[in-house]
Design an enzyme around this catalytic site. Structure first.
Site, PDB file in Angstrom:
ATOM      1  CE  LYS A   1      -1.789   1.522   4.169  1.00  0.00           C
ATOM      2  NZ  LYS A   1      -1.316   2.824   4.088  1.00  0.00           N
ATOM      3  CG  ASN A   2       2.127   2.653   3.427  1.00  0.00           C
ATOM      4  OD1 ASN A   2       1.131   3.009   3.140  1.00  0.00           O
ATOM      5  ND2 ASN A   2       2.590   2.511   4.702  1.00  0.00           N
TER       6      ASN A   2
ATOM      7  CB  CYS B   1      -4.426  11.413  12.079  1.00  0.00           C
ATOM      8  SG  CYS B   1      -4.105   9.683  12.327  1.00  0.00           S
TER       9      CYS B   1
ATOM     10  NE  ARG C   1       0.024  10.485  10.329  1.00  0.00           N
ATOM     11  CZ  ARG C   1      -0.414   9.470   9.290  1.00  0.00           C
ATOM     12  NH1 ARG C   1      -1.454   8.524   9.441  1.00  0.00           N
ATOM     13  NH2 ARG C   1       0.384   9.195   8.438  1.00  0.00           N
TER      14      ARG C   1
ATOM     15  CG  ASP D   1       2.829   1.766   9.515  1.00  0.00           C
ATOM     16  OD1 ASP D   1       2.281   2.547  10.348  1.00  0.00           O
ATOM     17  OD2 ASP D   1       3.190   1.882   8.558  1.00  0.00           O
TER      18      ASP D   1
ATOM     19  NE  ARG E   1      -7.558   4.209   5.383  1.00  0.00           N
ATOM     20  CZ  ARG E   1      -6.958   5.140   5.872  1.00  0.00           C
ATOM     21  NH1 ARG E   1      -7.220   5.440   7.293  1.00  0.00           N
ATOM     22  NH2 ARG E   1      -6.002   5.706   5.586  1.00  0.00           N
TER      23      ARG E   1
HETATM   24  N1  EPU Z   1       6.162  14.695  10.960  1.00  0.00           N
HETATM   25  C1  EPU Z   1       6.454  16.113  11.417  1.00  0.00           C
HETATM   26  N2  EPU Z   1       6.313  17.055  10.311  1.00  0.00           N
HETATM   27  C2  EPU Z   1       5.960  16.633   9.075  1.00  0.00           C
HETATM   28  C3  EPU Z   1       5.632  15.248   8.709  1.00  0.00           C
HETATM   29  C4  EPU Z   1       5.862  14.427   9.812  1.00  0.00           C
HETATM   30  O1  EPU Z   1       6.747  16.523  12.425  1.00  0.00           O
HETATM   31  O2  EPU Z   1       5.883  17.596   8.132  1.00  0.00           O
HETATM   32  C5  EPU Z   1       6.291  13.837  12.300  1.00  0.00           C
HETATM   33  C6  EPU Z   1       5.161  12.865  12.322  1.00  0.00           C
HETATM   34  O3  EPU Z   1       4.116  13.659  13.456  1.00  0.00           O
HETATM   35  C7  EPU Z   1       5.643  11.633  12.917  1.00  0.00           C
HETATM   36  C8  EPU Z   1       7.008  11.596  12.350  1.00  0.00           C
HETATM   37  O4  EPU Z   1       7.281  12.743  11.812  1.00  0.00           O
HETATM   38  O5  EPU Z   1       5.691  11.831  14.154  1.00  0.00           O
HETATM   39  C9  EPU Z   1       6.961  10.645  11.013  1.00  0.00           C
HETATM   40  O6  EPU Z   1       5.809  10.801  10.186  1.00  0.00           O
HETATM   41  P1  EPU Z   1       5.705  10.500   8.678  1.00  0.00           P
HETATM   42  O7  EPU Z   1       5.663  11.904   8.022  1.00  0.00           O
HETATM   43  O8  EPU Z   1       7.170   9.507   8.329  1.00  0.00           O
HETATM   44  O9  EPU Z   1       4.449   9.771   8.405  1.00  0.00           O
HETATM   45  P2  EPU Z   1       3.821   9.520   6.827  1.00  0.00           P
HETATM   46  O10 EPU Z   1       4.545   9.774   5.749  1.00  0.00           O
HETATM   47  O11 EPU Z   1       2.578  10.617   6.992  1.00  0.00           O
HETATM   48  C10 EPU Z   1       3.952   7.130   6.589  1.00  0.00           C
HETATM   49  C11 EPU Z   1       3.058   5.942   6.341  1.00  0.00           C
HETATM   50  C12 EPU Z   1       2.238   5.724   7.588  1.00  0.00           C
HETATM   51  C13 EPU Z   1       3.441   5.383   8.847  1.00  0.00           C
HETATM   52  C14 EPU Z   1       4.631   6.534   8.941  1.00  0.00           C
HETATM   53  C15 EPU Z   1       5.709   6.299   9.799  1.00  0.00           C
HETATM   54  C16 EPU Z   1       2.010   5.976   4.150  1.00  0.00           C
HETATM   55  C17 EPU Z   1       0.839   6.454   3.236  1.00  0.00           C
HETATM   56  N3  EPU Z   1       1.710   6.429   5.430  1.00  0.00           N
HETATM   57  O12 EPU Z   1       3.102   8.332   7.108  1.00  0.00           O
HETATM   58  O13 EPU Z   1       1.727   4.518   7.335  1.00  0.00           O
HETATM   59  O14 EPU Z   1       3.105   4.981   9.858  1.00  0.00           O
HETATM   60  O15 EPU Z   1       4.960   6.646   7.542  1.00  0.00           O
HETATM   61  O16 EPU Z   1       6.351   5.146   9.025  1.00  0.00           O
HETATM   62  O17 EPU Z   1       3.194   5.739   3.620  1.00  0.00           O
HETATM   63  C18 EPU Z   1      -0.188   2.953   7.956  1.00  0.00           C
HETATM   64  O18 EPU Z   1       0.044   2.387   6.826  1.00  0.00           O
HETATM   65  O19 EPU Z   1      -1.138   2.428   8.751  1.00  0.00           O
HETATM   66  C19 EPU Z   1       0.366   4.156   8.151  1.00  0.00           C
HETATM   67  C20 EPU Z   1      -0.274   5.143   8.981  1.00  0.00           C
END
Ligand code: EPU
Length: 427
Positions: free
Chosen positions: A22-23, A116, A121, A310, A402
């Site tokens: 998915k990701n 969320c 997030r 995850d 999802r």
């Molecule tokens: N963060 C910030 N600022 C930002 C972005 C992130 O402070 O601008 C913080 C977040 O709050 C968090 C950390 O950085 O504490 C990591 O967040 P990240 O941005 O890496 O998460 P994401 O890219 O939004 C993806 C996956 C998530 C997974 C996370 C962490 C996808 C679609 N989503 O989210 O997957 O938990 O990376 O590995 O790829 C899931 O599949 O269930 C899922 C939630």
């Protein structure tokens, strides 16, 4: 809203194939906005989140058609730049269209995805990176309104580090925009997750010039144009981890196939620390949990190659069945504990303090009616249901749909007693 009815107590046995990631798939689909011409993606998972991003891409002028795991795509209209709230609110990964729209169409209006269930997030790092490339971004009536001047985007040095490590989607968003920016972009503290590496390989196959995949420094040399290509989505490492834990928790003996063992090291070594027997062979992993007296093992989530956030919820379900106290600490999402109270309804002995939970095991779980709150929390409830005595009814499994392709079907093939109860009143 469908539910799952699970009668616990079966040891899982047999072989099961892992679906596409998915990701990895979601950002790759967003990246099609950057491409000229027609291409295909293979091993595309059939998931609600994939349907959602396809809906969004069609709004944005992408002609995409899916036939099982095969998908063809082609951008046929470059004029639309608005990603509407009604679609974006369903899935946070929709934010991934921001970088590609800016780079290819010089403008984007993307609704803020909103809250969320597992906490804040933020997307500040995405915005900081895109602004460094020359984008102007303002918040207007709940939407990000972004544009680039006549000079277009230009390469920059961008540090995506934060107290949490890096950002996966942020790295992808900025990197996608940088592919069509003039000159060189250097991203430091880039995310190293396999899904980022996969997106880099996809973009490079389309003509991008990105180096440093799998390291925390990426160098992107902007190109004039990117052309659609044919690409195969790799296996979903989180689905794989979830099924390995299903084998462990039920004391079963299962083999997962079509997976990438090197992506799963944090989880497989944690399982081995508990005493489970694991064996990797090519793209298969076998877990033999029969006659194992597992011992408690604590985990702390961390960016790749650390233990994935995850899989934290699923690990907690497993800890309820293991002898001893296990501590689970989530450093990435300190509030990602919605599953705790539902697991307690099944009889789990869990104590939460801040971003940590101590699971006291083993305890006898007994079936009950529980509510799925998010994707991975739902998976944890399914795992608990597999060992709870009697019947567990998990409501709102649309969360599972999802991100897990036909999970009930896969578990049934392994011998579990899981039925989907279809909600006839659902539209
Ligand atoms: N963060 C910030 N600022 C930002 C972005 C992130 O402070 O601008 C913080 C977040 O709050 C968090 C950390 O950085 O504490 C990591 O967040 P990240 O941005 O890496 O998460 P994401 O890219 O939004 C993806 C996956 C998530 C997974 C996370 C962490 C996808 C679609 N989503 O989210 O997957 O938990 O990376 O590995 O790829 C899931 O599949 O269930 C899922 C939630």
């Amino acid at each position: 809203m469908d539910s799952f009815k699970i009668i616990g107590g079966q040891r899982l046995q047999g072989s099961i194939e892992i679906s596409g990631s998915k990701n990895a798939c979601l950002p790759m689909l967003a990246a099609t906005l950057l491409l000229d011409g027609k291409g295909t993606l293979g091993n595309v998972p059939q998931l609600r989140d994939v349907d959602t991003i396809l809906l969004l891409l069609r709004e944005l002028g992408v002609d995409a058609s899916q036939n099982g795991g095969d998908l063809t795509y082609e951008v046929t209209d470059q004029t639309v730049v608005e990603a509407p709230y009604d679609i974006v609110r369903r899935m946070r990964a929709s934010i991934c269209v921001l970088g590609p729209l800016l780079a290819r169409r010089q403008a984007a209006v993307v609704s803020l995805p909103g809250g969320c269930v597992f906490g804040d997030r933020p997307i500040d790092l995405h915005l900081m990176g895109l602004r460094a490339l020359g984008a102007e971004i303002n918040m207007v009536h709940g939407s990000l309104v972004a544009s680039v001047g006549a000079a277009g985007l230009r390469g920059a040095a961008i540090d995506l580090g934060s107290e949490f490590g890096s950002t996966v989607l942020g790295t992808m968003n900025v990197m996608m925009a940088a592919c069509l920016a003039r000159g060189e972009t250097k991203i430091t503290h880039a995310a190293r997750e396999p899904e980022v590496v996969e997106l880099i390989q996809f973009l490079n196959k389309c003509g991008a010039q990105i180096s440093g995949a799998g390291t925390s420094t990426l160098t992107i040399n902007g190109v004039e144009k990117l052309s659609a290509c044919n690409y195969q989505i790799p296996a979903d490492r989180i689905e794989a981890a979830t099924l390995l834990i299903a084998g462990a928790i039920t004391g079963g003996d299962i083999t997962i196939s079509n997976c990438i063992p090197s992506h799963l090291t944090a989880v497989t070594s944690a399982l081995q620390q508990c005493g489970y027997n694991l064996e990797a062979n090519g793209n298969e992993i076998r877990i033999d949990a029969t006659s194992v007296s597992a011992v408690a093992h604590s985990i702390e989530t961390a960016p790749y190659p650390g233990f994935p956030t995850d899989v934290q919820a699923q690990w907690m379900a497993l800890c309820t069945q293991i002898d001893g106290d296990s501590r689970l600490t989530d450093h990435i999402y300190p509030e990602r504990f919605m599953h705790v109270s539902e697991l307690q309804r099944l009889g789990a002995n869990l104590q939460r303090e801040g971003n940590q939970v101590v699971a006291h095991g083993p305890c006898r779980l007994s079936g009950a009616e529980v509510m799925a709150s998010d994707l991975r929390a739902s998976a944890a409830l399914v795992l608990a249901g597999l060992v709870a005595s009697g019947e567990t009814l998990i409501r709102r499994v649309y969360h599972l749909d999802r991100g897990y392709q036909k999970l009930e079907h896969k578990l049934r093939l392994l011998g579990a007693n899981v039925q989907r109860v279809v909600d006839e009143t659902s539209p």
